[in-house]
Every structure is written in structure tokens, then in C-alpha cells.
Design a protein around this motif. Structure first.
Motif, PDB file in Angstrom:
ATOM      1  N   VAL A 138       0.836  -1.212   0.000  1.00 60.56           N
ATOM      2  CA  VAL A 138       0.000   0.000   0.000  1.00 60.56           C
ATOM      3  C   VAL A 138       0.865   1.255   0.000  1.00 60.56           C
ATOM      4  O   VAL A 138       2.060   1.211   0.279  1.00 60.56           O
ATOM      5  CB  VAL A 138      -1.003   0.008   1.182  1.00 60.56           C
ATOM      6  N   SER A 139       0.252   2.389  -0.283  1.00 61.51           N
ATOM      7  CA  SER A 139       0.991   3.636  -0.518  1.00 61.51           C
ATOM      8  C   SER A 139       1.718   4.099   0.733  1.00 61.51           C
ATOM      9  O   SER A 139       1.505   3.612   1.837  1.00 61.51           O
ATOM     10  CB  SER A 139       0.029   4.734  -0.989  1.00 61.51           C
ATOM     11  N   CYS A 140       2.545   5.098   0.533  1.00 63.03           N
ATOM     12  CA  CYS A 140       3.317   5.672   1.639  1.00 63.03           C
ATOM     13  C   CYS A 140       2.402   6.128   2.769  1.00 63.03           C
ATOM     14  O   CYS A 140       2.653   5.852   3.944  1.00 63.03           O
ATOM     15  CB  CYS A 140       4.140   6.836   1.123  1.00 63.03           C
ATOM     16  N   ASN A 141       1.339   6.838   2.420  1.00 68.14           N
ATOM     17  CA  ASN A 141       0.433   7.335   3.455  1.00 68.14           C
ATOM     18  C   ASN A 141      -0.314   6.195   4.138  1.00 68.14           C
ATOM     19  O   ASN A 141      -0.491   6.189   5.360  1.00 68.14           O
ATOM     20  CB  ASN A 141      -0.571   8.313   2.829  1.00 68.14           C
ATOM     21  N   THR A 142      -0.757   5.232   3.369  1.00 72.37           N
ATOM     22  CA  THR A 142      -1.495   4.109   3.956  1.00 72.37           C
ATOM     23  C   THR A 142      -0.570   3.256   4.820  1.00 72.37           C
ATOM     24  O   THR A 142      -0.968   2.775   5.885  1.00 72.37           O
ATOM     25  CB  THR A 142      -2.147   3.265   2.841  1.00 72.37           C
ATOM     26  N   VAL A 166      -1.645  16.241   5.164  1.00 70.46           N
ATOM     27  CA  VAL A 166      -1.040  17.373   4.471  1.00 70.46           C
ATOM     28  C   VAL A 166       0.038  16.770   3.578  1.00 70.46           C
ATOM     29  O   VAL A 166       1.092  16.364   4.053  1.00 70.46           O
ATOM     30  CB  VAL A 166      -0.449  18.381   5.479  1.00 70.46           C
ATOM     31  N   ARG A 167      -0.289  16.664   2.291  1.00 72.66           N
ATOM     32  CA  ARG A 167       0.548  15.861   1.387  1.00 72.66           C
ATOM     33  C   ARG A 167       1.590  16.730   0.679  1.00 72.66           C
ATOM     34  O   ARG A 167       1.266  17.825   0.213  1.00 72.66           O
ATOM     35  CB  ARG A 167      -0.335  15.178   0.343  1.00 72.66           C
ATOM     36  N   ARG A 168       2.789  16.205   0.572  1.00 71.02           N
ATOM     37  CA  ARG A 168       3.829  16.929  -0.177  1.00 71.02           C
ATOM     38  C   ARG A 168       3.371  17.037  -1.651  1.00 71.02           C
ATOM     39  O   ARG A 168       2.776  16.109  -2.188  1.00 71.02           O
ATOM     40  CB  ARG A 168       5.191  16.234  -0.034  1.00 71.02           C
ATOM     41  N   GLY A 169       3.672  18.162  -2.278  1.00 73.68           N
ATOM     42  CA  GLY A 169       3.186  18.348  -3.642  1.00 73.68           C
ATOM     43  C   GLY A 169       3.768  17.366  -4.632  1.00 73.68           C
ATOM     44  O   GLY A 169       3.078  16.865  -5.519  1.00 73.68           O
ATOM     45  N   SER A 192     -10.899  11.334   1.367  1.00 71.01           N
ATOM     46  CA  SER A 192      -9.878  11.107   0.344  1.00 71.01           C
ATOM     47  C   SER A 192      -9.721   9.596   0.169  1.00 71.01           C
ATOM     48  O   SER A 192     -10.256   8.807   0.950  1.00 71.01           O
ATOM     49  CB  SER A 192      -8.553  11.729   0.782  1.00 71.01           C
ATOM     50  N   HIS A 193      -8.962   9.203  -0.852  1.00 70.30           N
ATOM     51  CA  HIS A 193      -8.799   7.761  -1.117  1.00 70.30           C
ATOM     52  C   HIS A 193      -8.057   7.030  -0.013  1.00 70.30           C
ATOM     53  O   HIS A 193      -8.048   5.804   0.039  1.00 70.30           O
ATOM     54  CB  HIS A 193      -8.074   7.540  -2.454  1.00 70.30           C
ATOM     55  N   HIS A 194      -7.437   7.794   0.913  1.00 64.22           N
ATOM     56  CA  HIS A 194      -6.589   7.131   1.915  1.00 64.22           C
ATOM     57  C   HIS A 194      -7.391   6.291   2.893  1.00 64.22           C
ATOM     58  O   HIS A 194      -6.944   5.205   3.291  1.00 64.22           O
ATOM     59  CB  HIS A 194      -5.758   8.187   2.651  1.00 64.22           C
ATOM     60  N   MET A 219       8.188  15.739   2.943  1.00 62.51           N
ATOM     61  CA  MET A 219       7.462  14.646   3.599  1.00 62.51           C
ATOM     62  C   MET A 219       5.974  14.981   3.618  1.00 62.51           C
ATOM     63  O   MET A 219       5.578  16.130   3.443  1.00 62.51           O
ATOM     64  CB  MET A 219       7.946  14.462   5.058  1.00 62.51           C
ATOM     65  N   HIS A 220       5.169  13.954   3.852  1.00 55.20           N
ATOM     66  CA  HIS A 220       3.765  14.161   4.191  1.00 55.20           C
ATOM     67  C   HIS A 220       3.670  14.410   5.701  1.00 55.20           C
ATOM     68  O   HIS A 220       4.523  13.963   6.473  1.00 55.20           O
ATOM     69  CB  HIS A 220       2.935  12.908   3.912  1.00 55.20           C
ATOM     70  N   LEU A 221       2.616  15.092   6.125  1.00 56.61           N
ATOM     71  CA  LEU A 221       2.385  15.272   7.566  1.00 56.61           C
ATOM     72  C   LEU A 221       0.928  14.932   7.876  1.00 56.61           C
ATOM     73  O   LEU A 221       0.022  15.450   7.214  1.00 56.61           O
ATOM     74  CB  LEU A 221       2.708  16.711   7.967  1.00 56.61           C
ATOM     75  N   HIS A 301       7.971   9.906   5.345  1.00 59.90           N
ATOM     76  CA  HIS A 301       8.850  10.146   4.189  1.00 59.90           C
ATOM     77  C   HIS A 301       8.361   9.305   3.014  1.00 59.90           C
ATOM     78  O   HIS A 301       8.590   8.096   2.951  1.00 59.90           O
ATOM     79  CB  HIS A 301      10.310   9.811   4.527  1.00 59.90           C
ATOM     80  N   GLN A 302       7.728  10.002   2.086  1.00 59.86           N
ATOM     81  CA  GLN A 302       7.004   9.304   1.017  1.00 59.86           C
ATOM     82  C   GLN A 302       7.909   8.473   0.124  1.00 59.86           C
ATOM     83  O   GLN A 302       7.488   7.456  -0.413  1.00 59.86           O
ATOM     84  CB  GLN A 302       6.226  10.323   0.162  1.00 59.86           C
ATOM     85  N   GLU A 303       9.171   8.880  -0.007  1.00 55.38           N
ATOM     86  CA  GLU A 303      10.051   8.166  -0.940  1.00 55.38           C
ATOM     87  C   GLU A 303      10.570   6.847  -0.363  1.00 55.38           C
ATOM     88  O   GLU A 303      11.117   6.043  -1.122  1.00 55.38           O
ATOM     89  CB  GLU A 303      11.246   9.047  -1.315  1.00 55.38           C
TER      90      GLU A 303
HETATM   91  O1  LIG Z   1       1.069   7.145  -2.851  1.00 52.18           O
HETATM   92  C1  LIG Z   1       1.397   8.271  -2.532  1.00 52.18           C
HETATM   93  O2  LIG Z   1       0.627   9.183  -1.901  1.00 52.18           O
HETATM   94  P1  LIG Z   1      -0.926   9.009  -1.589  1.00 52.18           P
HETATM   95  O3  LIG Z   1      -1.031   7.934  -0.529  1.00 52.18           O
HETATM   96  O4  LIG Z   1      -1.293  10.338  -1.039  1.00 52.18           O
HETATM   97  O5  LIG Z   1      -1.649   8.671  -2.860  1.00 52.18           O
HETATM   98  C2  LIG Z   1       2.731   8.757  -2.934  1.00 52.18           C
HETATM   99  O6  LIG Z   1       3.190   9.753  -2.060  1.00 52.18           O
HETATM  100  C3  LIG Z   1       2.629   9.241  -4.351  1.00 52.18           C
HETATM  101  O7  LIG Z   1       1.664  10.241  -4.358  1.00 52.18           O
HETATM  102  P2  LIG Z   1       1.427  11.102  -5.659  1.00 52.18           P
HETATM  103  O8  LIG Z   1       0.296  10.448  -6.409  1.00 52.18           O
HETATM  104  O9  LIG Z   1       1.056  12.432  -5.117  1.00 52.18           O
HETATM  105  O10 LIG Z   1       2.720  11.126  -6.457  1.00 52.18           O
END
Ligand SMILES: O=C(OP(=O)(O)O)[C@H](O)COP(=O)(O)O
Ligand SMILES: NC(=O)C1=CN([C@@H]2O[C@H](COP(=O)(O)OP(=O)(O)OC[C@H]3O[C@@H](n4cnc5c(N)ncnc54)[C@H](O)[C@@H]3O)[C@@H](O)[C@H]2O)C=CC1
Length: 355
Positions: A138-142, A166-169, A192-194, A219-221, A301-303
Motif C-alpha cells: 500500500v501507498s506511503c500514506n497508507t 497534508v501531502r507533499r506536492g 480522500s482515497h486514503h 514529507m507528508h504530515l 517520508h514518502q520516498e
Molecule cells: O502514494 C502516494 O501518496 P498518496 O497515498 O497520497 O496517494 C505517494 O506519495 C505518491 O503520491 P502522488 O500520487 O502524489 O505522487
């Protein structure tokens, strides 16, 4: 040795390749690239065999002086597991290729959950991936939310979780991404989809999420409010539970880490590759309890936070270690927990104050 091919060698793919190479039970049998850019040059310099993701563009690699090991088809055939780290949506298009070669594959969080049999978080549902051929990390946020919610869910029960992300751009290499001078509801609709994505890990969890994007690449916060079913004794109990989680870095107030910028500076000082922070970063001062309501802020840290999850997912698919064994090996080989700030293992910053 588990032979791992990486298809899609960008932000996530190159980090997963390096993490795989650090494992005693895995080897990188190659990476697939579309274009011979600086990242492809880096892959050859790192010693990874490079395969052409796109046959039509193979001649461009020769012109750039990069020797190709073959096409992605050959890479998939030679791999025991493929990590697909292509952009969102491309992974689903690639699945028939993996099926054709009968090669199990991991997909990333940008894919729809339907791309795989299981959506994966090593802390929560490692065992579910053991019988699967296709798994979505699953994604960085999830990932960050699942790690945070797991000890609360297990120890207190969760009546309701509410999170603002609060998502990094964009990532540092995404020169075309914005916003540049704005704060943008993204998505405008709620949830949101999260939230639904977290429910692929915790199917019974009641969670609502709100997302927005801001002009930073760091980073996301997350600001988190969780109504627990059972009230903890005190806030110290919660803090100690979070401290004991292997992939949560709790930040004490004495450290002077006041945001994503200082977190990244700390990671670079600690010698983390690419300044990566694989752990959730939870500010201890923000952990607040009002009866059964818990509040907290964490940076993700999303990366890099999904990188150890990919390593564990490879083992889960291969089925030769248990979840705790795999997590422990991944943590040890990558150095997760190496520079904890709570005084137990810190080599970079001694704890100056008592609790
Ligand atoms: O999966 C991600 O974020 P998300 O959980 O907010 O969709 C990654 O940080 C990639 O997000 P992006 O679709 O903004 O490049
Ligand atoms: N960057 C992030 O913050 C995070 C990304 N993810 C997910 O990871 C996946 C990959 O994202 P990133 O690494 O950020 O993307 P990226 O754009 O940095 O890297 C993707 C790479 O795949 C290559 N590619 C494109 N089409 C391809 C194809 N058909 N075959 C092979 N390679 C191809 C691209 O040229 C690029 O090198 C997505 O699902 C994303 O949602 C998950 C967590 C965090």
C-alpha cells in the motif's frame, strides 16, 4: 537466494533495488528502465544489469553507452519475484506479462487494490501474502497510517479514526509538480482515497480522511484523531507503545526536530542513504489524550517508508520466514532503528533529559 527483478526504476524502484541487495537471502537480477537517463547510468554504476522496458527504445541505450542485458520479458522470466514500481496504472497493464511467465509480482500503492489478491503491510497482515502470487504494497500514506493504528487497534480497539493528510506536492525529482504557491484541497471530496485504502489493511476500521497538497517535496504530515474503544491509563502508556514499535521513530522534544526539514537534516547527519527515513516520525509532544480521544502528529517520508515493506512482501510471497523474522532481518540489514532518539540505540544523539 530469491532472485528479484525490478520493473520501473524510479523513486521507489531504485530504493527497493538497493534494499534488496542488502538482504542476505535476495539478489537483484536486474532492473528495467525505459530511457537511458541519469538514473539508468546510476543503475549501471551500481552494478545492476539493465533491461529495456521498451524494445522500441533499446537503441537509445546503446547510443548512451549503456549495455543492455536484454528486454523486460527476459528479466521477468529470470526472476523469482518481480517488484513492479512503474507509475500508477502501469502496474496493472504489466500484470499479464508476469502471469505469462508465471512470475509472482509486487505492485505499489498507486495501483487500484484490485490489481492484486492482497494489499500488504508487514506489521498487520504479512501472513495473508503467504499464499498469494500478486501483492500490492500500500501507498506511503497508507503504510504510515497502518503502522500507527496497528498498536492502538490491537490494545484498545478503535471506535473511529479521523486523519487530515497534508501531502507533499511532489518528490524532489518531479520538477513539473505543484502547487508552487498554494494550499490545495486534494481531493476536494471527502473522504480522500486514503481512508478506503487503509480499510484494505483493516477491513473493519471506521476511518475518515481529508487530503490536501502543499508546496514541499520533503514529507507528508498527518494530523490524527483516534477515538479509542477503551481508555488508556495515561498518555505515557501510549507514548511507550509507540516507542516500542520497530518502524516508528518517536521524536522527543529535546531533539529540536520541529518539522520535515529538520527531520531530513537529521537523517542526512545520521548517514541515511539518500536521506531516507523508513520509519513513521511521531512527535512525542503532540501525543495528547482527552478521555478516549487520542491526538497526534506524524511525518511520513514518502520516498522511503514503503521500501522495507517491499522487502518483507518479497519474503512473504516466497514463504520462507515468518513476519517477525522477516521484519527483524529487514530492519537489521537496512539500519532501521539505528538512530532512534529515545536513548535506547542512539548513536547520533544522546538523550539529554529524562522522561
Ligand atoms: O502514494 C502516494 O501518496 P498518496 O497515498 O497520497 O496517494 C505517494 O506519495 C505518491 O503520491 P502522488 O500520487 O502524489 O505522487
Ligand atoms: N513517490 C512516492 O512518494 C511513492 C510512490 N508510490 C507508488 O510507487 C509507484 C511508483 O512511483 P514512483 O517510484 O514515485 O514513480 P517514478 O515516476 O519515480 O518511477 C517510475 C519509473 O517507472 C518507469 N516506467 C514508466 N513506464 C514504465 C513501463 N511501462 N515499464 C517499466 N518502467 C516504466 C518510469 O520511467 C520511472 O523510471 C506508484 O504506484 C506510486 O503511487 C508509493 C509510495 C510513495
Amino acid at each position: 537466494m530469491i532472485r528479484v527483478g525490478v520493473n520501473g526504476y524510479g523513486t521507489i524502484g531504485k530504493r527497493v533495488a538497493d534494499a534488496v541487495r542488502a538482504q542476505p537471502d535476495m539478489e537483484v537480477c536486474g532492473v528495467a528502465k525505459r530511457s537511458p537517463n541519469y538514473v539508468a547510468v546510476g543503475a549501471t554504476e551500481a552494478g545492476y544489469p539493465v533491461y529495456a522496458a521498451d524494445d522500441d527504445r533499446a537503441h537509445e541505450f546503446a547510443a548512451a553507452g549503456i549495455d543492455l542485458a536484454g528486454s523486460v520479458d527476459k528479466l521477468v522470466a529470470e526472476s523469482d519475484v518481480v517488484v513492479d514500481a512503474t507509475p500508477s496504472g502501469v502496474g496493472a497493464e504489466n500484470r499479464p506479462l508476469y502471469e505469462h511467465h508465471d512470475t509472482p509480482a509486487l505492485f505499489q500503492g498507486g495501483e487500484d487494490a484490485t490489481v492484486a489478491e492482497v494489499s500488504f503491510n508487514a506489521r498487520v497482515n504479512y501472513d495473508e501474502a503467504e499464499d498469494a502470487d500478486y501483492v500490492r504494497v500500500v501507498s506511503c500514506n497508507t503504510t504510515g497510517l497502518s503502522r500507527f493504528l496497528a498498536p492502538l487497534y490491537e490494545n484498545y480497539g478503535i471506535e473511529k479514526a479521523r486523519v487530515t493528510l497534508v501531502r507533499r506536492g511532489g518528490d524532489p525529482d518531479q520538477t513539473g509538480r505543484g502547487p508552487i504557491n498554494d494550499a490545495v484541497p486534494d481531493p476536494i471530496s471527502i473522504p480522500s482515497h486514503h481512508g478506503p485504502d487503509v480499510q484494505t489493511i483493516f477491513p473493519k476500521l471506521d476511518i475518515d480522511t481529508i487530503g490536501l497538497k502543499v508546496p514541499t517535496t520533503m514529507m507528508h504530515l498527518h494530523t490524527v484523531n483516534v477515538t479509542l474503544e477503551n481508555e488508556p491509563d495515561d498518555v505515557t502508556e501510549i507514548r511507550d507503545r509507540l516507542r516500542s514499535e520497530d518502524r516508528i521513530l518517536t521524536i522527543p522534544d529535546y531533539a529540536g526536530i520541529d518539522g520535515a526539514g529538520t527531520l531530513k537534516d537529521f537523517a542526512l547527519d545520521a548517514g541515511r542513504p539518500r536521506g531516507d527515513i523508513w520509519e513513521n516520525c511521531v512527535w512525542e509532544e503532540s501525543i495528547t489524550l482527552r478521555g478516549r480521544d487520542l491526538y497526534c502528529m506524524q511525518a511520513i517520508h514518502q520516498e522511503s517508508d514503503v521500501v522495507p515493506e517491499n522487502v518483507d512482501a518479497i519474503r512473504a510471497l516466497s514463504g520462507h520466514l515468518t513476519g517477525p523474522e522477516s521484519r527483524s532481518l529487514t530492519n537489521e540489514t537496512l539500519g532501521i532503528g539505528f538512530s532512534r532518539l529515545d536513548g535506547r540505540e542512539s548513536r547520533t544523539l544522546d538523550r539529554q533529559t529524562a522522561d
